[in-house]
Design an enzyme around this catalytic site. Structure first.
Site, PDB file in Angstrom:
ATOM      1  N   THR A   1      -2.590   2.474   0.146  1.00  0.00           N
ATOM      2  CA  THR A   1      -3.361   1.334   0.652  1.00  0.00           C
ATOM      3  C   THR A   1      -4.780   1.712   1.057  1.00  0.00           C
ATOM      4  O   THR A   1      -5.720   0.928   0.857  1.00  0.00           O
ATOM      5  CB  THR A   1      -2.626   0.704   1.855  1.00  0.00           C
ATOM      6  OG1 THR A   1      -1.257   0.521   1.496  1.00  0.00           O
ATOM      7  CG2 THR A   1      -3.213  -0.634   2.230  1.00  0.00           C
TER       8      THR A   1
ATOM      9  N   GLY B   1       0.103   5.742   6.183  1.00  0.00           N
ATOM     10  CA  GLY B   1      -0.580   5.552   7.459  1.00  0.00           C
ATOM     11  C   GLY B   1      -2.014   6.011   7.509  1.00  0.00           C
ATOM     12  O   GLY B   1      -2.730   5.703   8.454  1.00  0.00           O
TER      13      GLY B   1
ATOM     14  N   LYS C   1      10.170  10.639  -5.602  1.00  0.00           N
ATOM     15  CA  LYS C   1       9.920  10.358  -4.183  1.00  0.00           C
ATOM     16  C   LYS C   1      11.016   9.432  -3.666  1.00  0.00           C
ATOM     17  O   LYS C   1      11.191   8.312  -4.163  1.00  0.00           O
ATOM     18  CB  LYS C   1       8.549   9.685  -4.001  1.00  0.00           C
ATOM     19  CG  LYS C   1       8.362   9.170  -2.563  1.00  0.00           C
ATOM     20  CD  LYS C   1       7.038   8.475  -2.342  1.00  0.00           C
ATOM     21  CE  LYS C   1       7.097   7.618  -1.085  1.00  0.00           C
ATOM     22  NZ  LYS C   1       5.830   6.960  -0.766  1.00  0.00           N
TER      23      LYS C   1
ATOM     24  N   GLY D   1       0.979   1.334   5.038  1.00  0.00           N
ATOM     25  CA  GLY D   1      -0.022   0.271   4.892  1.00  0.00           C
ATOM     26  C   GLY D   1      -0.775  -0.078   6.162  1.00  0.00           C
ATOM     27  O   GLY D   1      -1.569  -1.010   6.168  1.00  0.00           O
TER      28      GLY D   1
END
Lengths: 262, 66
Positions: A215, A193, A105, A166
């Protein structure tokens, strides 16, 4: 397409088939044990990981690989913290040496407050990595033109943000995400998000091939339960997308027939 | 000899291989990657690659990340 589309509906990235469309991060957890339990509850097959210096003062400190087995999960090393193409290449070469991973990534950030990607440098980094033989899943802005350029140079998955990393704000620009999906011939995953299950479902209903999140699970009051909720949301969103939603109408349409009323 | 490992200067008795340094520091060689003066050292070369005075080594592993 069966009702349980997870059985025969694979996400294919760089020639690898995955039955789970939910990729989870491994950051921000209280400990690796909770992290492992959440990855399991999410039904994830891919987990993102970061590359960092070992702790020389305490070599016996627990290591991620002691809890999350690289043989069971596909590790997706990231370039978090890299601001240039050269940093990204150096980091992922090291990641490849730890265990031979070529699927990676790429994220090249441009600003510490927004953690928004630096797209010119992301594009340049992706070119360097692809030349080195990496299969690059790329974190990017939700700009369809940038997304197209990343696909054209050979990225194996396009991963636009739903909202800042986050932030948990959910899909802020569904129009752009949809445009990117429509134009892409490689998988499109919303990366960053997502805040709760409905956000993940919305991304999947738009036609995303998958969702990557960290998150939203790690900072939930009960991460393992949220991981399970996300698993259901991604499956539900995918099924709804494949099923094809009803058209929206301005006014009501009765579900019970009006004919034969007493 | 002085060798800089992950930014910290450490003292060792020369000569020493990468493998001997990892063993001296109790680091599990199968879970890490090593860079010597910005060049990756393949695991197969840990035993043969010698470290000399002034070398800079980075030793990394996987941690949690998003």
């Amino acid at each position: 397409m069966s009702v349980d589309n997870t059985k025969d509906d694979f996400m294919t990235i760089a020639g690898r088939q995955f039955s789970s469309r939910l990729i989870v991060g491994t950051g921000k957890y209280v400990d690796y044990a909770e992290n492992a339990a959440a990855a399991e509850a999410a039904g994830a097959e891919i987990v993102t990981v970061a590359v960092r210096r070992v702790n020389l003062s305490d070599p016996s400190a627990p290591m991620l690989v002691d809890y999350i087995d690289p043989k069971k999960y596909t590790f997706l090393p990231n370039t978090a913290g890299c601001f240039t193409g050269e940093d990204a290449v150096r980091t992922l070469r090291l990641a490849r040496e730890v265990g031979g991973w070529s699927l990676v990534k790429l994220e090249v950030l441009g600003d510490e407050k927004t953690l928004y990607p630096n797209m010119p440098e992301t594009l340049r980094s992706a070119e360097l990595l692809i030349k080195e033989g990496f299969d690059v899943m790329v974190y990017c802005s939700d700009d369809p033109i940038m997304a197209k350029q990343l696909e054209d140079i050979g990225c194996c998955a396009i991963m636009p943000l739903a909202a800042p990393i986050g932030s948990g704000l959910g899909v802020q620009n569904p129009i752009n995400i949809r445009m990117i999906i429509e134009q892409s011939s490689v998988p499109v995953l919303v990366d960053a998000g997502v805040g709760t299950a409905s956000d993940a479902a919305i991304a999947m209903e738009l036609g995303c091939d998958g969702v990557l999140m960290n998150t939203a699970i790690a900072e939930a009051k009960n991460p393992v339960l949220m991981a399970e909720a996300m698993r259901h949301a991604v499956i539900a969103g995918r099924q709804a997308y494949v099923a094809g939603r009803m058209p929206k109408r301005q006014y009501a349409d009765p579900s019970s027939p009006l004919a034969g009323l007493i | 000899m002085d060798v800089k490992i992950n930014g910290e200067t450490r003292k060792f008795d020369a000569p020493l291989s990468v493998l001997e340094i990892l063993q001296a520091m109790n680091l599990p060689s199968q879970k890490i990657a090593v860079e010597l003066n910005l060049e990756i050292v393949p695991k197969s070369a840990y035993d043969s690659q010698m470290v000399v005075q002034g070398d800079q080594i980075e030793i990394v592993h996987f941690i949690g990340g998003g």
